[in-house]
Enzyme design. Structure first.
Site, PDB file in Angstrom:
ATOM      1  N   PRO A  52       0.795  -1.235   0.000  1.00 26.00           N
ATOM      2  CG  PRO A  52       0.188  -0.819   2.238  1.00 26.00           C
ATOM      3  CD  PRO A  52       0.940  -1.794   1.354  1.00 26.00           C
ATOM      4  CD  GLU A  53       5.015  -0.339   0.019  1.00 29.40           C
ATOM      5  OE1 GLU A  53       5.819  -1.110   0.562  1.00 29.40           O
ATOM      6  OE2 GLU A  53       4.041  -0.727  -0.663  1.00 29.40           O
ATOM      7  CB  THR A  54       1.165   4.400  -4.299  1.00 25.04           C
ATOM      8  OG1 THR A  54       0.164   3.376  -4.323  1.00 25.04           O
ATOM      9  CG2 THR A  54       2.387   3.966  -5.106  1.00 25.04           C
TER      10      THR A  54
END
Length: 248
Positions: free
Chosen positions: A130-132
């Site tokens: 889920p980094e973005t």
């Protein structure tokens, strides 16, 4: 074995080391202390190669990097590759690495699993990046390892659209090699380690390094490795034993 505060030793045998990420209060978030301790594990296994099994706690493999620390990191921290260089070191360990994923493996936790040679999952595994959504990129290996593991279309769905794979989906795309009930996952990891441990350690080390070598290095490195193994005692002992079994 060093004294750890974020990593727990589950099993310590001559042929394998099983460690569990152990920060249950923050869902096994990977902080600087854990990074340092995992580097210490790598140093140990580089000096004395063994199979490594990495697991988490009950229902969480690793929820990702520690957001409280990550929020305060700046440009120089990114360029230092705090997490990415750890994952490269884990992937390069001499003997195979097994990730036993029970529950959530997100962000840096997923990237730790991608760096392993084998991934086993429990039925409640959830894997994603889920980094973005947090205004950053998956910079510890997901943008290239995940493409290699599952192909570009699915990697884009995970990395660009926030898709999280459950255990059955991960198995269908071979991101994990098998799925087990949570209570059976440690035994499954040990069974895989048993199979690996039956192989010749030097042949394993050569094979793993050759698989990660660039295409331009072949076939020269294959021939060099085989030249060493053709002179090894293990080759003669194992092949003689094989031929003797065939005579019976």
């Amino acid at each position: 074995m060093p004294a750890f505060t974020t990593v727990r030793v589950v099993d310590d045998r001559p042929d394998r080391l099983h460690i569990a990420l152990d920060r249950p209060d923050v869902r096994n978030a990977i902080d600087q202390t854990m990074v340092t301790e995992l580097h210490a594990v790598c140093a140990l296994l580089e000096r004395s190669p063994r199979i490594l099994i990495v697991s988490g706690g009950d229902g969480v493999f690793a929820s990702g990097a520690d957001i409280a620390q990550l929020r305060d990191r700046r440009r120089d921290d990114a360029l230092a590759g705090i997490n990415s260089r750890l994952m490269v070191r884990i992937a390069a360990l001499p003997l195979p690495v097994i990730a036993a994923i029970d529950g959530w493996a997100l962000g840096g936790g997923a990237e730790l699993a991608y760096a392993a040679d084998f991934r086993l999952a429990s039925t409640r595994a959830k894997i994603g990046n889920p980094e973005t959504s947090l205004g950053i990129v998956a910079a510890a290996g997901a943008t290239w390892r995940l493409v290699e593991l599952v192909g570009e279309p699915l990697a884009k769905d995970i990395l660009l659209a926030g898709r999280v794979l459950d255990a059955s989906e991960a198995l269908a795309v071979r991101l994990v090699s098998s799925v087990h009930e949570p209570a059976e996952l440690p035994a499954a990891a040990d069974a895989l380690a048993d199979r690996i441990a039956k192989q010749d350690p030097l042949a394993l080390r050569f094979t793993k390094s050759m698989m990660h070598a660039p295409r331009s290095a072949h076939p020269a490195i294959d021939e060099q490795a085989q030249a060493v193994l053709f002179e090894s005692d293990a080759k003669f002992e194992r092949m003689t034993a094989f031929l003797e079994r065939k005579k019976r």
